[in-house]
Design a protein around this motif. Sequence first.
Motif, PDB file in Angstrom:
ATOM      1  N   GLU A 232       0.829  -1.205   0.000  1.00 55.34           N
ATOM      2  CA  GLU A 232       0.000   0.000   0.000  1.00 55.34           C
ATOM      3  C   GLU A 232       0.869   1.262   0.000  1.00 55.34           C
ATOM      4  O   GLU A 232       0.562   2.240  -0.701  1.00 55.34           O
ATOM      5  N   ALA A 233       1.947   1.253   0.778  1.00 54.42           N
ATOM      6  CA  ALA A 233       2.829   2.417   0.843  1.00 54.42           C
ATOM      7  C   ALA A 233       3.490   2.684  -0.509  1.00 54.42           C
ATOM      8  O   ALA A 233       3.541   3.826  -0.976  1.00 54.42           O
ATOM      9  N   LEU A 234       3.999   1.631  -1.147  1.00 55.00           N
ATOM     10  CA  LEU A 234       4.663   1.818  -2.434  1.00 55.00           C
ATOM     11  C   LEU A 234       3.653   2.184  -3.530  1.00 55.00           C
ATOM     12  O   LEU A 234       3.945   3.012  -4.401  1.00 55.00           O
ATOM     13  N   THR A 235       2.476   1.600  -3.464  1.00 53.96           N
ATOM     14  CA  THR A 235       1.428   1.936  -4.432  1.00 53.96           C
ATOM     15  C   THR A 235       1.023   3.401  -4.306  1.00 53.96           C
ATOM     16  O   THR A 235       0.762   4.084  -5.302  1.00 53.96           O
ATOM     17  N   LEU A 236       0.989   3.892  -3.073  1.00 57.13           N
ATOM     18  CA  LEU A 236       0.656   5.299  -2.846  1.00 57.13           C
ATOM     19  C   LEU A 236       1.653   6.211  -3.540  1.00 57.13           C
ATOM     20  O   LEU A 236       1.274   7.158  -4.240  1.00 57.13           O
ATOM     21  N   LEU A 237       2.943   5.930  -3.367  1.00 60.67           N
ATOM     22  CA  LEU A 237       3.970   6.744  -4.012  1.00 60.67           C
ATOM     23  C   LEU A 237       3.882   6.640  -5.531  1.00 60.67           C
ATOM     24  O   LEU A 237       4.017   7.639  -6.247  1.00 60.67           O
ATOM     25  N   GLN A 238       3.648   5.425  -6.019  1.00 65.05           N
ATOM     26  CA  GLN A 238       3.536   5.245  -7.464  1.00 65.05           C
ATOM     27  C   GLN A 238       2.331   6.006  -8.028  1.00 65.05           C
ATOM     28  O   GLN A 238       2.418   6.641  -9.088  1.00 65.05           O
ATOM     29  N   THR A 239       1.227   5.958  -7.312  1.00 68.63           N
ATOM     30  CA  THR A 239       0.019   6.661  -7.752  1.00 68.63           C
ATOM     31  C   THR A 239       0.255   8.160  -7.845  1.00 68.63           C
ATOM     32  O   THR A 239      -0.132   8.809  -8.834  1.00 68.63           O
ATOM     33  N   MET A 240       0.901   8.724  -6.835  1.00 71.19           N
ATOM     34  CA  MET A 240       1.192  10.150  -6.860  1.00 71.19           C
ATOM     35  C   MET A 240       2.113  10.498  -8.024  1.00 71.19           C
ATOM     36  O   MET A 240       1.955  11.527  -8.681  1.00 71.19           O
ATOM     37  N   SER A 241       3.075   9.626  -8.305  1.00 71.38           N
ATOM     38  CA  SER A 241       3.984   9.872  -9.418  1.00 71.38           C
ATOM     39  C   SER A 241       3.240   9.811 -10.751  1.00 71.38           C
ATOM     40  O   SER A 241       3.430  10.669 -11.630  1.00 71.38           O
ATOM     41  N   GLU A 242       2.384   8.811 -10.904  1.00 74.60           N
ATOM     42  CA  GLU A 242       1.647   8.655 -12.161  1.00 74.60           C
ATOM     43  C   GLU A 242       0.693   9.822 -12.414  1.00 74.60           C
ATOM     44  O   GLU A 242       0.411  10.170 -13.568  1.00 74.60           O
ATOM     45  N   LYS A 243       0.220  10.437 -11.349  1.00 75.96           N
ATOM     46  CA  LYS A 243      -0.685  11.580 -11.482  1.00 75.96           C
ATOM     47  C   LYS A 243       0.070  12.907 -11.637  1.00 75.96           C
ATOM     48  O   LYS A 243      -0.548  13.978 -11.684  1.00 75.96           O
ATOM     49  N   GLY A 244       1.385  12.813 -11.689  1.00 73.89           N
ATOM     50  CA  GLY A 244       2.190  14.022 -11.850  1.00 73.89           C
ATOM     51  C   GLY A 244       2.260  14.870 -10.597  1.00 73.89           C
ATOM     52  O   GLY A 244       2.497  16.084 -10.676  1.00 73.89           O
ATOM     53  N   LEU A 245       2.086  14.240  -9.431  1.00 71.07           N
ATOM     54  CA  LEU A 245       2.056  14.995  -8.178  1.00 71.07           C
ATOM     55  C   LEU A 245       3.370  14.948  -7.411  1.00 71.07           C
ATOM     56  O   LEU A 245       3.484  15.576  -6.363  1.00 71.07           O
ATOM     57  N   LEU A 246       4.364  14.201  -7.920  1.00 65.10           N
ATOM     58  CA  LEU A 246       5.666  14.112  -7.269  1.00 65.10           C
ATOM     59  C   LEU A 246       6.736  14.774  -8.126  1.00 65.10           C
ATOM     60  O   LEU A 246       6.784  14.581  -9.341  1.00 65.10           O
ATOM     61  N   LYS A 247       7.596  15.537  -7.479  1.00 69.34           N
ATOM     62  CA  LYS A 247       8.805  16.045  -8.132  1.00 69.34           C
ATOM     63  C   LYS A 247       9.984  15.308  -7.526  1.00 69.34           C
ATOM     64  O   LYS A 247      10.205  15.376  -6.307  1.00 69.34           O
ATOM     65  N   ASN A 248      10.727  14.583  -8.335  1.00 66.13           N
ATOM     66  CA  ASN A 248      11.889  13.844  -7.848  1.00 66.13           C
ATOM     67  C   ASN A 248      13.095  14.768  -7.809  1.00 66.13           C
ATOM     68  O   ASN A 248      13.474  15.362  -8.824  1.00 66.13           O
ATOM     69  N   VAL A 249      13.688  14.916  -6.627  1.00 67.92           N
ATOM     70  CA  VAL A 249      14.845  15.786  -6.455  1.00 67.92           C
ATOM     71  C   VAL A 249      16.021  14.963  -5.961  1.00 67.92           C
ATOM     72  O   VAL A 249      15.845  13.845  -5.467  1.00 67.92           O
ATOM     73  N   LYS A 250      17.204  15.489  -6.061  1.00 70.14           N
ATOM     74  CA  LYS A 250      18.409  14.745  -5.701  1.00 70.14           C
ATOM     75  C   LYS A 250      19.025  15.245  -4.410  1.00 70.14           C
ATOM     76  O   LYS A 250      19.489  16.379  -4.310  1.00 70.14           O
ATOM     77  N   GLY A 251      19.011  14.383  -3.388  1.00 71.35           N
ATOM     78  CA  GLY A 251      19.741  14.670  -2.165  1.00 71.35           C
ATOM     79  C   GLY A 251      19.154  15.789  -1.324  1.00 71.35           C
ATOM     80  O   GLY A 251      18.106  16.366  -1.627  1.00 71.35           O
ATOM     81  N   TRP A 252      19.885  16.088  -0.237  1.00 71.76           N
ATOM     82  CA  TRP A 252      19.452  17.122   0.699  1.00 71.76           C
ATOM     83  C   TRP A 252      19.377  18.489   0.027  1.00 71.76           C
ATOM     84  O   TRP A 252      18.389  19.213   0.165  1.00 71.76           O
ATOM     85  N   ASP A 253      20.406  18.843  -0.697  1.00 70.77           N
ATOM     86  CA  ASP A 253      20.422  20.160  -1.340  1.00 70.77           C
ATOM     87  C   ASP A 253      19.260  20.307  -2.319  1.00 70.77           C
ATOM     88  O   ASP A 253      18.675  21.394  -2.444  1.00 70.77           O
ATOM     89  N   GLY A 254      18.932  19.215  -3.017  1.00 70.65           N
ATOM     90  CA  GLY A 254      17.818  19.258  -3.950  1.00 70.65           C
ATOM     91  C   GLY A 254      16.494  19.511  -3.262  1.00 70.65           C
ATOM     92  O   GLY A 254      15.641  20.252  -3.773  1.00 70.65           O
ATOM     93  N   ARG A 255      16.330  18.934  -2.102  1.00 62.99           N
ATOM     94  CA  ARG A 255      15.094  19.125  -1.349  1.00 62.99           C
ATOM     95  C   ARG A 255      14.979  20.567  -0.853  1.00 62.99           C
ATOM     96  O   ARG A 255      13.899  21.167  -0.918  1.00 62.99           O
ATOM     97  N   VAL A 256      16.077  21.088  -0.332  1.00 63.20           N
ATOM     98  CA  VAL A 256      16.049  22.459   0.171  1.00 63.20           C
ATOM     99  C   VAL A 256      15.810  23.442  -0.968  1.00 63.20           C
ATOM    100  O   VAL A 256      14.986  24.367  -0.851  1.00 63.20           O
ATOM    101  N   THR A 257      16.495  23.238  -2.082  1.00 56.51           N
ATOM    102  CA  THR A 257      16.316  24.124  -3.235  1.00 56.51           C
ATOM    103  C   THR A 257      14.891  24.070  -3.751  1.00 56.51           C
ATOM    104  O   THR A 257      14.297  25.102  -4.111  1.00 56.51           O
ATOM    105  N   SER A 258      14.309  22.874  -3.780  1.00 50.89           N
ATOM    106  CA  SER A 258      12.935  22.718  -4.250  1.00 50.89           C
ATOM    107  C   SER A 258      11.964  23.483  -3.354  1.00 50.89           C
ATOM    108  O   SER A 258      11.010  24.111  -3.841  1.00 50.89           O
TER     109      SER A 258
END
Length: 433
Positions: A232-258
């Motif tokens: 269920e947890a992995l499906t939730l993340l996949q669903t959000m990604s498929e709906k275009g609701l996730l932005k994948n960022v790289k590392g700590w700096d990527g998260r802060v910059t985002s």
Amino acid sequence: MNARTLIVPVAALALLSGCTMGAGAPTDVALDPDAEVSGEITVWSWDVAATALDRLGDEFEADHPDTTVNVVDVGYDNAYDKLSVGLQAGSGLPDVVTIETDRAPGYINEFPTGLVDLTPVLGDAEGDFDPFKWSAQSDADGALKVAPWDSGTVGLFFRTDYFDQAGVDPASIETWDDLIAAGETIKATTGHTLLSIDVSTGGAFQMLLQQQGIGLFDEAGDITITSPEAVEALTLLQTMSEKGLLKNVKGWDGRVTSAKDGDSAATAEAVWWIGTLQGDAPELSGKYGVTELPAFEQGGARTTNNGGSGLAVPAQAKNPDLAAAFVEYVLADADHQASMMVNEGLFPSYLPALKDAYFQEPQEYFGGQPVYELFAEQTANIPAITFTTDNAEASDIVANAVVAAVLNGADPTTTLQDAADQIATATGREIAE
């Protein structure tokens, strides 16, 4: 202390290999909670944690004549190298050391005689501490080997301007399904994604697992990632990604910059993210609010954990009774724990400290919302999970599975089964039925 510290130093790999070491360490160090303490101790920590211990060390010395507390900032990069080598050799360690919660079970299991049982000193206060921290930092027999210090209670940080623009009331979001629906509305209205995460670490997946009371392993040490909760947890993340609701960022700096760039409308993160926002994005003051993490189902847990640490007394300590007395003084005192929140931003694992008036104060950055009050209410509700010496290796395998499902569209059930098989082969552990 937080999500910046995720890399296992090379010298610590022996700790995680699965073979017990530290035969040269002292054994059977029995603390005397009534001992008259005197003399000198050395404490290892780093960053703001070292600052807090140094400050309280001065107060301890004033309250306990004929004692000296020497706090050494050993630096995060060196801390675990030194700790692993010292425990294996049975020498070279100070009287008190800082250990992060996710690393504590590995040291406790691999060096069963390497850390002193703190139960004689802190046992009566067990009910006053974050139950997840107490459980994670105790051995299989219930002996407390690492005293709980700061908690990484997780909430949902959200951009109030984006939610307002989309007409979404954050109070209406009670489940993850609610949040997905809100995310679709927000994206359609504002163009912003819902969440920014680094998919490659698997950290978001593990936070969602713990929210459901599941770790990578169960109490018997069996692999749990084929469970319905994991799927269920992995499906939730996949669903959000498929709906275009996730932005994948790289590392700590990527998260802060985002966050600074305002890419996404919300962040599911621990209480220490408050300090990150205030320090790295002061220009966003007044544009953030905080609410509980959405539940998987109505009435379910609305928080999880990410980060935090504790204090341990190595069995080779030269003055273990004084060391334990200092640990008790710092961690099992509401005023002292609250002072570390006010001065150093360390959110207490000691629940009585959360009643301090500071946690009810409005915070200007969050539009006057008393955000610490929310985290204070949720800390006692963090689900407890089991850690093993194989958590690090399993986490790497799980991270690859998360990438396969979330970024590449692989079936979550099949992907997690494959990952479980890999973990079983690598560790010799059974897959839970």
